[in-house]
Design an enzyme around this catalytic site. Structure first.
Site, PDB file in Angstrom:
ATOM      1  N   TYR A 126       0.805  -1.220   0.000  1.00  0.00           N
ATOM      2  CA  TYR A 126       0.000   0.000   0.000  1.00  0.00           C
ATOM      3  C   TYR A 126       0.837   1.268   0.000  1.00  0.00           C
ATOM      4  CZ  TYR A 126      -4.094  -2.888   0.803  1.00  0.00           C
ATOM      5  OH  TYR A 126      -5.092  -3.816   0.661  1.00  0.00           O
ATOM      6  N   LYS A 172       3.607 -15.204   3.602  1.00  0.00           N
ATOM      7  CA  LYS A 172       3.840 -16.014   2.405  1.00  0.00           C
ATOM      8  C   LYS A 172       5.350 -16.013   2.181  1.00  0.00           C
ATOM      9  CE  LYS A 172       2.200 -18.336  -1.157  1.00  0.00           C
ATOM     10  NZ  LYS A 172       1.372 -19.563  -1.074  1.00  0.00           N
ATOM     11  N   ASP A 205      -2.485 -18.621   2.447  1.00  0.00           N
ATOM     12  CA  ASP A 205      -3.488 -19.448   1.756  1.00  0.00           C
ATOM     13  C   ASP A 205      -4.087 -20.484   2.708  1.00  0.00           C
ATOM     14  OD1 ASP A 205      -0.898 -20.383   1.701  1.00  0.00           O
ATOM     15  OD2 ASP A 205      -0.925 -21.072  -0.370  1.00  0.00           O
ATOM     16  N   ASP A 229      -6.214  -7.023   4.923  1.00  0.00           N
ATOM     17  CA  ASP A 229      -7.356  -6.420   4.229  1.00  0.00           C
ATOM     18  C   ASP A 229      -8.264  -7.526   3.700  1.00  0.00           C
ATOM     19  OD1 ASP A 229      -9.046  -4.640   3.032  1.00  0.00           O
ATOM     20  OD2 ASP A 229      -7.638  -3.981   1.488  1.00  0.00           O
ATOM     21  N   ASP A 233     -12.250  -9.169   5.309  1.00  0.00           N
ATOM     22  CA  ASP A 233     -13.545  -9.308   4.631  1.00  0.00           C
ATOM     23  C   ASP A 233     -14.038 -10.753   4.754  1.00  0.00           C
ATOM     24  OD1 ASP A 233     -13.197  -6.637   3.783  1.00  0.00           O
ATOM     25  OD2 ASP A 233     -14.216  -7.025   1.893  1.00  0.00           O
TER      26      ASP A 233
HETATM   27 MG    MG Z   1     -11.085  -3.774   2.590  1.00  0.00          MG
END
Ligand code: MG
Ligand code: NAI
Length: 336
Positions: A126, A172, A205, A229, A233
């Site tokens: 980001y 990862k 994963d 992020d 969700d």
């Molecule tokens: Mg989001």
């Protein structure tokens, strides 16, 4: 009496709707509870102010947040990346804390889920260092030891404070050796400082799979920016959806609390958005301000309300946003 100045940023889409509901509930809490005085200062950010003034995050808004004791942000639309990412970086809100708790009675919520995602909030993918040609694109992923250790300490200290037993570092590192490798080294080193808290590591994963299959095994998940992020969700889906997921962007000096969801243009303007994520974000804010009793009271009331309803359409009900706010406010008045 404890007095606080709260910066309020309603933003776009359902943002102003869930914010109005949240402020109504906070007003009822302030009145009924007694020991709390909240002064709200409204600030602008998002698509609307960009169309008017050319910038999605006016300097005035940033100054307003800095001058307040804490801030509530609802949601921005297409300009979300120009609003929340600069807020996080410029105020050094390095910890993104996203609890996913399944409240009894919420349709679709998986019993026993009670986890917290602690996401690094300032770097990773980001940082916005990108390049683009006609047939190629590059996004830089940046990881520093300082930011990794800082977020790891935050996760373990949160575990200690809340009496949580385990921190799972998500990575990862088998592929992203430089960045996730460094992140993992930092987590391991910091974990040694907290012998009372169990520490484990999980590939992102495998973590996504386990979150869907055995989410009740997780306690605190410690993640780099992008993984947190995405997984938050997924975690929201375990507790009844995005309308139930609150969060805090927390630094050493400032903090901004916001629902995980966005401006939901598909339902905006209809008065049916679920305000719970916004209200639970306000409760996280009260806790961060040190108003633990008021935060507990608000969460208990939300929990009681969720068992009886009426609920908004995302939770299978037919209630409007303000019906929920009025209902919670009524329960607050009854409780005190
Ligand atoms: Mg989001
Ligand atoms: P979204 O979170 O706005 O909506 C996803 C889905 O969840 C939609 O079907 C929506 O109706 C539903 N939903 C979300 N919140 C809800 C609530 N409180 N009650 C009931 N249903 C709810 O994400 P989406 O659709 O990907 O993005 C829409 C806009 O929001 C975009 O412009 C995006 O840039 C922005 N966005 C802003 C964020 C922020 O301000 N921090 C975060 C995520 C997206």
């Amino acid at each position: 009496m404890a007095r606080y100045r709260i910066a309020v940023i309603p933003g776009d889409g359902i943002g102003p709707e869930v914010m109005e509901a949240c402020l109504h509930v906070l007003g009822a809490l302030e009145e009924a509870y007694g020991g709390l005085s909240l002064e709200f200062i409204e600030l602008e950010a998002g698509d609307r102010v960009k169309a008017e003034k050319g910038v999605a995050l006016p300097e005035e808004t940033l100054r307003g947040i800095k001058s307040a004791d804490a801030a509530l942000f609802a949601a921005a639309g297409e300009t979300a990346g120009e609003v929340i990412i600069p807020i996080r970086r410029r105020l050094d809100l390095y910890a993104n804390v996203r609890p996913a708790k399944a409240y009894p009675g919420v349709p679709g919520a998986r019993e026993g889920v009670d986890l917290i995602i602690v996401r690094e909030n300032t770097e990773g993918l980001y940082v916005g260092v990108e390049g683009r040609g006609p047939d190629w694109g590059v996004s830089m992923r940046v990881t520093t030891l300082k930011a990794s250790e800082r977020i790891a300490h935050y996760a373990f200290q949160l575990a200690e404070k809340l009496g949580r037993r385990k921190v799972t570092a998500v990575h990862k590192a088998n592929v992203l050796r430089a960045t996730c490798g460094l992140f993992l080294e930092a987590c391991r080193r910091v974990a040694e400082d907290y012998p009372g808290i169990e520490y484990e590591e999980m590939l992102v994963d495998a973590c996504a799979l386990k979150l869907a299959s055995k989410p009740e095994d997780f306690d605190i998940l410690l993640t780099p920016n992008l993984f947190g992020d995405i997984l938050s969700d997924e975690a929201a889906a375990l507790i009844g959806g995005l309308g139930m997921a609150p969060s805090g962007n927390i630094g050493d000096r400032y903090a901004v609390f916001e629902p995980v969801h966005g401006s939901a243009p598909d339902i905006a303007g209809r008065g049916i958005a679920n305000p719970m994520a916004m209200i639970l974000s306000a409760s996280m804010m009260l806790r961060w301000l040190g108003e633990v009793e008021a935060a507990d009271a608000l969460e208990r009331t939300v929990s009681r309300y969720l068992r009886r309803g009426p609920l908004t359409p995302d939770l299978g009900g037919a209630a409007g946003t303000m019906d929920v706010a009025l209902g919670i406010a009524r329960l607050i008045r009854e409780a005190f």
